[in-house]
Design an enzyme around this catalytic site. Sequence first.
Site, mmCIF file in Angstrom:
data_model
loop_
_atom_site.group_PDB
_atom_site.id
_atom_site.type_symbol
_atom_site.label_atom_id
_atom_site.label_comp_id
_atom_site.label_asym_id
_atom_site.label_seq_id
_atom_site.Cartn_x
_atom_site.Cartn_y
_atom_site.Cartn_z
ATOM 1 N NE ARG A 77 -33.509 -74.540 28.106
ATOM 2 C CZ ARG A 77 -34.452 -74.620 27.156
ATOM 3 N NH1 ARG A 77 -34.761 -73.568 26.446
ATOM 4 N NH2 ARG A 77 -35.087 -75.756 26.944
ATOM 5 C CG ASP A 78 -28.979 -65.523 25.927
ATOM 6 O OD1 ASP A 78 -28.752 -64.945 27.013
ATOM 7 O OD2 ASP A 78 -28.597 -65.076 24.835
ATOM 8 C CB ILE A 79 -26.498 -66.967 30.750
ATOM 9 C CG1 ILE A 79 -25.686 -65.831 30.151
ATOM 10 C CG2 ILE A 79 -25.822 -68.308 30.544
ATOM 11 C CD1 ILE A 79 -24.352 -65.595 30.852
ATOM 12 C CG ASN B 196 -27.819 -59.173 17.243
ATOM 13 O OD1 ASN B 196 -28.748 -58.630 16.659
ATOM 14 N ND2 ASN B 196 -27.953 -59.684 18.449
ATOM 15 C CB VAL C 16 -20.322 -63.684 21.857
ATOM 16 C CG1 VAL C 16 -19.348 -64.840 21.648
ATOM 17 C CG2 VAL C 16 -20.605 -63.487 23.341
ATOM 18 C CG HIS D 92 -24.494 -65.939 18.238
ATOM 19 N ND1 HIS D 92 -23.398 -65.122 18.103
ATOM 20 C CD2 HIS D 92 -25.399 -65.236 18.966
ATOM 21 C CE1 HIS D 92 -23.606 -63.980 18.727
ATOM 22 N NE2 HIS D 92 -24.838 -64.012 19.253
ATOM 23 C CG HIS E 221 -29.945 -64.195 19.666
ATOM 24 N ND1 HIS E 221 -29.661 -64.065 21.006
ATOM 25 C CD2 HIS E 221 -28.939 -63.571 19.004
ATOM 26 C CE1 HIS E 221 -28.537 -63.389 21.146
ATOM 27 N NE2 HIS E 221 -28.079 -63.077 19.950
#
Length: 117
Positions: A34-36, A90, A99, A103, A105
Site C-alpha cells: 500500500r502507498d503511504i 511514472n 522513487v 513500479h 501504481h
Amino acid sequence: MAGEPQADCLFCKIVAGGIPATVVRRTERTLAFRDIKPQAPTHVLVVPHAHYPNAAELAAAEPQVAAELLTEAAAVAADEGIEAYRLIFNTGAGAGQTVFHAHVHVLGGRPLREGMV
C-alpha cells in the site's frame, strides 16, 4: 549495477524487509504494498524485487518481470474487489517519479477523473 539491490533505494529496502510496508501480495519476483500517501481508496504499488530505475529499463532488461508487474497489478485489483482501476508508470522526475525503482501504481475504489495521478 542494474538489477542489483541499491543501498540507497527506498523500494529495495522495502523488498528486503528493512523498511516496513503493508504488503498485499508477494511473488518470487514482485512485491505489492500500500502507498503511504494514497490518491484513491485503493492505491497499491507493485515493484520488482530487482532494481531498475524505471519501467523502460526494466522492460528492456527483463520483459518477463515487466509483464509480471501487470499481472500482479490485475491480481491486486481482483483481491481488492475493484473492477475499474488505473495503472500508472511514472518514468523520470518530469513525469512525477520520486522513487527511482521501477513500479506501477494501482489506483481504484472510486471513479477516477482525467489527469489524476
